[in-house]
Design an enzyme around this catalytic site. Structure first.
Site, PDB file in Angstrom:
ATOM      1  N   LYS A 183      -7.385   3.778   9.213  1.00  0.00           N
ATOM      2  CA  LYS A 183      -8.130   4.933   9.762  1.00  0.00           C
ATOM      3  C   LYS A 183      -8.926   5.637   8.658  1.00  0.00           C
ATOM      4  O   LYS A 183     -10.074   6.017   8.846  1.00  0.00           O
ATOM      5  CB  LYS A 183      -7.171   5.932  10.426  1.00  0.00           C
ATOM      6  CG  LYS A 183      -6.581   5.428  11.735  1.00  0.00           C
ATOM      7  CD  LYS A 183      -5.957   6.545  12.549  1.00  0.00           C
ATOM      8  CE  LYS A 183      -4.596   6.956  12.077  1.00  0.00           C
ATOM      9  NZ  LYS A 183      -3.470   6.142  12.538  1.00  0.00           N
TER      10      LYS A 183
ATOM     11  N   SER B 268      -1.624   1.371   9.608  1.00  0.00           N
ATOM     12  CA  SER B 268      -2.078   2.371  10.582  1.00  0.00           C
ATOM     13  C   SER B 268      -2.874   3.482   9.897  1.00  0.00           C
ATOM     14  O   SER B 268      -3.982   3.828  10.323  1.00  0.00           O
ATOM     15  CB  SER B 268      -0.849   2.947  11.296  1.00  0.00           C
ATOM     16  OG  SER B 268      -1.179   4.074  12.047  1.00  0.00           O
TER      17      SER B 268
ATOM     18  N   ARG C 168       3.958   0.510  19.066  1.00  0.00           N
ATOM     19  CA  ARG C 168       5.026   0.792  18.092  1.00  0.00           C
ATOM     20  C   ARG C 168       5.950   1.870  18.631  1.00  0.00           C
ATOM     21  O   ARG C 168       7.162   1.809  18.488  1.00  0.00           O
ATOM     22  CB  ARG C 168       4.424   1.232  16.750  1.00  0.00           C
ATOM     23  CG  ARG C 168       3.845   0.083  15.944  1.00  0.00           C
ATOM     24  CD  ARG C 168       2.967   0.598  14.813  1.00  0.00           C
ATOM     25  NE  ARG C 168       3.690   1.385  13.849  1.00  0.00           N
ATOM     26  CZ  ARG C 168       3.171   2.439  13.185  1.00  0.00           C
ATOM     27  NH1 ARG C 168       1.926   2.827  13.394  1.00  0.00           N
ATOM     28  NH2 ARG C 168       3.887   3.095  12.312  1.00  0.00           N
TER      29      ARG C 168
ATOM     30  N   HIS D  53      -3.755  12.842   5.221  1.00  0.00           N
ATOM     31  CA  HIS D  53      -3.008  12.316   6.370  1.00  0.00           C
ATOM     32  C   HIS D  53      -1.521  12.384   6.053  1.00  0.00           C
ATOM     33  O   HIS D  53      -1.107  12.117   4.924  1.00  0.00           O
ATOM     34  CB  HIS D  53      -3.426  10.863   6.643  1.00  0.00           C
ATOM     35  CG  HIS D  53      -3.162  10.424   8.050  1.00  0.00           C
ATOM     36  ND1 HIS D  53      -4.125  10.388   9.023  1.00  0.00           N
ATOM     37  CD2 HIS D  53      -2.012  10.008   8.654  1.00  0.00           C
ATOM     38  CE1 HIS D  53      -3.610   9.963  10.159  1.00  0.00           C
ATOM     39  NE2 HIS D  53      -2.314   9.731   9.963  1.00  0.00           N
TER      40      HIS D  53
ATOM     41  N   ASP E 280      -5.501  -0.077  15.707  1.00  0.00           N
ATOM     42  CA  ASP E 280      -4.470   0.958  15.506  1.00  0.00           C
ATOM     43  C   ASP E 280      -4.174   1.669  16.820  1.00  0.00           C
ATOM     44  O   ASP E 280      -3.017   1.999  17.103  1.00  0.00           O
ATOM     45  CB  ASP E 280      -4.901   1.976  14.443  1.00  0.00           C
ATOM     46  CG  ASP E 280      -3.807   3.009  14.199  1.00  0.00           C
ATOM     47  OD1 ASP E 280      -2.689   2.595  13.839  1.00  0.00           O
ATOM     48  OD2 ASP E 280      -4.040   4.216  14.413  1.00  0.00           O
TER      49      ASP E 280
HETATM   50  N1  URA Z   1       0.436   8.549  11.250  1.00  0.00           N
HETATM   51  C1  URA Z   1      -0.279   7.444  11.588  1.00  0.00           C
HETATM   52  O1  URA Z   1      -1.478   7.528  11.829  1.00  0.00           O
HETATM   53  N2  URA Z   1       0.343   6.270  11.653  1.00  0.00           N
HETATM   54  C2  URA Z   1       1.644   6.134  11.368  1.00  0.00           C
HETATM   55  O2  URA Z   1       2.138   5.031  11.423  1.00  0.00           O
HETATM   56  C3  URA Z   1       2.388   7.276  11.019  1.00  0.00           C
HETATM   57  C4  URA Z   1       1.763   8.478  10.976  1.00  0.00           C
END
Ligand code: URA
Length: 441
Positions: free
Chosen positions: A188, A184, A169, A83, A162
């Site tokens: 995930k 966040s 956000r 990620h 999220d």
């Molecule tokens: N990717 C995400 O899933 N969340 C964030 O806050 C920044 C990038």
């Protein structure tokens, strides 16, 4: 307990305890908290901060606001993901997931939409007609069995907290706060139930972390919280001082990803896909060393195996066969809609490209695509192509940037774009390996 008490507490700089954090997260998901109160809490957190303990509690509460995915036990050591914290032209996840699948790993990727000027993997994939980012659990099982990977969104059942915070956000300009990014992303990844994770912490003008110090702090927090969740994690700090690859914009980036999987060499993208892929192959024991892992990734990019997994993923995620065939093996323009108008920006002199202002390119592409927090309004067809990028030679009057736009005229100064490049008289020694600054495990 009442939300206004919690708001007052955080607003006054006090620490929230576990039951208060759970109360805020769960009532956000249940719809018992007003949108204005969610926004106000995010702003209070942004200004007053979260302690490490609060961040861990917040991440866990966000994770348990929805399901944790469970998988066939035979796959347990094969479940991996990557990620990114987000960048301009950052499309790495799209070719990486099928490349890893082609090497025998399983990649259950829950991804995100664009935040501020950074593009979102889901927005990019949705430029492919029919691509479905909301799948049922049996569909997800089928994807991992068949294609070896999927890329989906958070839903009402999967990290719903999220999903709500993400939009809020973006709307309240509270995206670039380290501990909210940790919650966040790690919630995930924990919901995916993966064993091994690569984090790409972007640093520079085109990223949320503008300097190495803050990126290090974010990387350290992410790795610590991720380890607490039982995920073996390695975070790379990578430069985001110029757009990645040769495209920025949803459909344009998909086109570029497919070219990479068709065996074309594309600067920056090729390096990051092979390094992240190689690392995950090493971490999961599929490769003995990072170098042999990188070699495996290079092979599947060259021999069409990554493309085959990508094709299967598209089919499994709802794209019609004809579109998949055109995109992967035929005429891409029949599969992807590109903006009607193009404006070329020409180099003012001959030389080597020393700098490209990523903030300007990112902002222009963000404005052209429209409102990212409401996906229905995103114009996937717009963006920018960079026929020439950092370190390359360019002739005076040669186009270095082509803007794709849907309205006949550009609504921002051509002047600004013309000044978004710095050309040097001397050859610049820019090595793609410079993209990696350091890593933390
Ligand atoms: N990717 C995400 O899933 N969340 C964030 O806050 C920044 C990038």
């Amino acid at each position: 307990m009442h939300i206004t008490e919690l708001l007052k507490k955080k607003r006054n700089g006090k620490e929230l305890n576990e039951s208060e954090i759970k109360y805020f997260v769960n009532n956000t998901v249940n719809g018992n908290i007003q949108e204005s109160q969610i926004g106000a809490m995010l702003m209070a957190i942004f200004i007053r901060g979260l302690t490490t303990a609060e961040t861990v509690m917040m991440t866990k509460a966000m994770l348990h606001s929805g399901d944790v995915l469970s998988w066939n036990s035979e796959w347990s050591n094969m479940l991996v993901d990557k990620h990114s914290t987000g960048g301009v032209g950052d499309k790495i996840s799209i070719p990486l997931a099928p490349s890893l699948a082609a090497c025998g790993l399983k990649v259950p990727m829950i991804s995100g939409r664009g935040l501020d000027i950074t593009g979102g993997t889901l927005d990019k994939l949705e430029s492919i007609p029919g691509f479905n980012v909301n799948l049922t659990k049996p569909d997800l099982d089928n994807c991992l069995e068949d294609a070896g990977c999927f890329i989906i969104s958070t839903t009402e059942n999967l990290c719903p907290a999220d999903q709500i915070f993400y939009t809020k956000r973006n709307e309240t300009s509270t995206v670039d706060y380290i501990n909210l990014i940790v919650g966040s992303i790690i919630s995930k990844k924990a919901a995916e139930n993966v064993k091994h994770l690569i984090l790409d912490i972007k640093v520079g003008q085109g990223a949320f972390m503008k300097d190495i110090e803050s990126a290090r702090k974010l990387a350290k927090q992410m790795v610590d919280v991720s380890h607490l969740m039982g995920i073996k994690t390695k975070a790379y700090l990578t430069r985001m001082d110029h757009p990645l690859g040769r495209t920025v914009g949803n459909a344009l980036e998909i086109d570029e990803c497919v070219k990479l999987m068709q065996g074309q060499y594309i600067p920056h993208i090729h390096e990051l896909v092979t390094i992240f892929g190689g690392s995950l192959l090493e971490m999961s024991g599929k490769a003995d060393t990072l170098e042999s892992g990188k070699k495996m990734i290079k092979e599947v990019l060259k021999n069409n195996k990554a493309l085959e997994c990508f094709y299967k993923m598209l089919i499994d995620q709802g794209v019609q066969e004809e579109i998949c065939n055109n995109l992967c093996y035929g005429d891409k323009t029949k599969a992807l809609k590109l903006a009607k108008y193009q404006t070329e920006i020409l180099a003012s002199k001959t030389g080597w490209i020393e700098q490209i202002d990523v903030l300007i390119i990112g902002t222009v592409c963000y404005q052209l695509a429209g409102v990212v927090s409401n996906n229905n309004l995103v114009d996937h067809s717009t963006g920018a192509v960079l026929p020439k990028t950092i370190g390359e030679h360019i002739e005076a009057d040669e186009p270095w940037l082509i803007i794709y736009h849907s309205t006949p005229t550009l609504n921002f100064g051509k002047n600004t774009l013309e000044n978004a490049i710095k050309i040097s008289d001397n050859k610049i020694d820019i090595n793609c390996d410079n993209l990696i600054i350091e890593w933390i495990e």
